[in-house]
Design a protein around this motif. Structure first.
Motif, PDB file in Angstrom:
ATOM      1  N   TYR A 266      45.617  27.296  41.080  1.00 15.23           N
ATOM      2  CA  TYR A 266      45.686  28.617  41.707  1.00 15.23           C
ATOM      3  C   TYR A 266      44.664  29.529  41.050  1.00 15.23           C
ATOM      4  CZ  TYR A 266      47.181  33.330  42.912  1.00 15.23           C
ATOM      5  OH  TYR A 266      47.196  34.641  43.349  1.00 15.23           O
ATOM      6  N   CYS A 267      43.842  30.197  41.869  1.00 16.38           N
ATOM      7  CA  CYS A 267      42.865  31.170  41.379  1.00 16.38           C
ATOM      8  C   CYS A 267      43.054  32.463  42.156  1.00 16.38           C
ATOM      9  CB  CYS A 267      41.435  30.656  41.546  1.00 16.38           C
ATOM     10  SG  CYS A 267      40.186  31.807  40.915  1.00 16.38           S
ATOM     11  N   ARG A 268      43.199  33.563  41.459  1.00 18.40           N
ATOM     12  CA  ARG A 268      43.521  34.846  42.097  1.00 18.40           C
ATOM     13  C   ARG A 268      42.317  35.507  42.753  1.00 18.40           C
ATOM     14  NH1 ARG A 268      42.680  39.532  39.197  1.00 18.40           N
ATOM     15  NH2 ARG A 268      44.641  40.447  39.900  1.00 18.40           N
ATOM     16  N   ILE A 270      38.444  34.209  43.595  1.00 17.56           N
ATOM     17  CA  ILE A 270      37.327  33.276  43.488  1.00 17.56           C
ATOM     18  C   ILE A 270      35.980  33.945  43.715  1.00 17.56           C
ATOM     19  CG2 ILE A 270      38.646  31.210  44.120  1.00 17.56           C
ATOM     20  CD1 ILE A 270      37.499  31.518  46.960  1.00 17.56           C
ATOM     21  N   THR A 378      44.249  29.944  46.819  1.00 19.68           N
ATOM     22  CA  THR A 378      43.686  31.252  46.485  1.00 19.68           C
ATOM     23  C   THR A 378      44.003  32.205  47.636  1.00 19.68           C
ATOM     24  OG1 THR A 378      41.664  32.382  45.762  1.00 19.68           O
ATOM     25  CG2 THR A 378      41.417  30.753  47.516  1.00 19.68           C
TER      26      THR A 378
END
Length: 468
Positions: A266-268, A270, A378
């Motif tokens: 999970y990347c908030r 990108i 994301t």
């Protein structure tokens, strides 16, 4: 009076009932048309109804009565984006220059939908030549968000998403250059999928070597997206970049969806543009809720901000390539299209070369990421749906945007990869507006993307919006 509850069935259930002769294609169509009549004046999703839709439904009834197998999408009403041609039906591209344009033949995706038994209900609204993340044009006006008609439905497949959320259609065909299937899916609380480049060939096209824009499906459920993809995927000699689909079963992938043991990153943020706190909270909670289903979720840092400049260069080339036959009309296009054309004409070969190198770097980064994870999650959008009267939001999380398209960066940087990317509802923010979560798959990984979208819908079910 038509039974409008039929219009709110999933496409999968509609087709099952039609094949089982529990309901007729005409009854299903009339249910959707009743909702168009009642709800479309306030939402403006369907812009050109298909006057032959009932004839198509009656022909399906005749074939079913004769014992024919009419296909996966038997009797399902579909909306076609107004940049995709349907023979004999007006296709304006959202542009006054083409307000009276009537193509003679169906696009490939429309032919495949018809072959699978779908009924073409009509055309859905789009910005001029699909340029922009808010759906409005000088031909038909603005499409409004069914959750709050004062907010944007997103774009550029905004008419399709709004039509799905209100039950006017059961499936929506659309295109995605920088997020046009994912942005409106996020804003309207439905499911969209940007397939791998070439899985659903875009034919006809004035840019046949296009590696940025794709054609794809949108629906209320991941199962319905999978059903539509099953019907329209596959190569054609007409498209040099098409890819095979033989042996792939998208429907089964959803039916057997299981998140146990799936490794998820999970990347908030990108794209490095920031994110609205309320949107990020909803998306984070949704991502880590997958641990309840047995997935392993880990937050990572992933900086794809270098893709912003690369996409702008390639987007300019895309517009010049796609609209090259009409460059003499540059000053007659709307502001978004005209600005994209001017930017493209001013782009240097060196800038295009640098953009392709950025794509190479990004693809290598994902190849490394997929050695450790199965999927990336994301937020689809960094902002909630904004006022419909605005062209675009000028700030994200309190930060001023550098360009009018920067707010779209969370979706458009992923377009550069050519990977399958979907958007699935993650929940609603404090104002009750939907927020979407992007699911990014490995090369040719549509099955895993669809399966995780299905699991997410089980964990975080969304009701349909209150009717306007």
């Amino acid at each position: 009076m038509p039974d409008e509850s039929l219009a709110l069935l999933t496409a999968t259930e509609m087709a099952r009932r039609v094949r089982a002769r529990e309901v007729s294609p005409t009854e299903v169509l009339d249910a959707c048309l009743a909702r168009v009549e009642r709800l479309n004046p306030a939402i403006n999703a369907v812009v050109t109804p298909n006057p032959r839709a009932r004839d198509e439904a009656r022909e399906l009834e005749r074939r079913i009565a004769a014992g024919e197998d009419v296909g996966l999408l038997a009797g399902v009403p579909v909306g076609i984006k107004d940049v995709t041609q349907v023979g004999g039906l007006r296709c304006t591209f959202g542009s006054p220059l083409f307000s009276d344009h009537v193509p003679e033949e169906d696009a490939l995706v429309v032919r495949r939908l018809r072959a699978a038994g779908a009924v073409i209900l009509g055309k859905t609204n789009t910005p001029e030549f699909a340029a922009g993340g808010n759906t409005f044009n000088e031909v038909f006006g603005r499409t409004r968000n069914p959750w709050n008609p004062e907010r944007s439905a997103g774009g550029s497949t905004g008419g399709g998403a709004a039509g799905l959320a209100t039950g006017m259609i059961a499936l929506a065909e659309g295109t995605d250059l920088g997020g046009s299937l994912r942005i409106p899916a996020s804003f309207c609380g439905v499911v969209g999928l940007r397939p791998s480049v070439g899985l659903v060939p875009t034919v006809p096209s004035d840019f046949i070597w296009d590696t940025l824009q794709v054609t794809g499906p949108m629906a209320r459920t991941a199962a319905d997206v999978a059903l539509m993809l099953q019907a329209v995927a596959g190569p054609t000699p007409e498209a040099p970049l098409s890819q095979p689909a033989a042996g792939r079963d998208f429907v089964r992938a959803v039916r057997e969806a299981d998140a146990r043991g799936v490794r998820i990153a999970y990347c908030r943020d990108i794209a490095g543009i920031g994110i609205d706190a309320g949107v990020e909270r909803v998306c984070r909670e949704a991502a880590f809720a997958l641990e309840q289903a047995g997935a392993a979720v880990e937050e990572i840092g992933l900086d794809l901000s270098y893709g912003r400049k690369a996409f702008l260069a390639l987007r300019g080339m895309w517009f010049v390539s796609m609209l090259h036959p009409h460059l003499d009309k540059l000053d007659r296009f709307g502001v978004n299209v005209a600005n994209n054309l001017r930017a493209g004409l001013a782009t240097s070969v060196e800038e295009l070369g640098a953009a392709e190198q950025a794509r190479k770097r990004m693809r290598a980064r994902f190849a490394e990421l997929f050695t450790r994870f199965d999927l990336l999650l994301t937020p689809t959008m960094a902002v909630p749906p904004f006022p419909v009267v605005e062209n675009y939001p000028r700030t994200v999380g309190g930060r001023e945007m550098e360009t009018y398209v920067d707010w779209l960066a969370p979706t458009f940087v992923l377009s550069l990869t050519g990977l399958p990317v979907g958007s699935v509802p993650a929940g609603a923010d404090g104002d009750g507006m939907p927020c979407g979560l992007q699911v990014v798959g490995a090369p040719f990984g549509e099955e895993r993307v669809l399966a995780l979208q299905a699991v997410m819908q089980q964990l975080r079910p969304m009701h349909l919006p209150i009717e306007p």
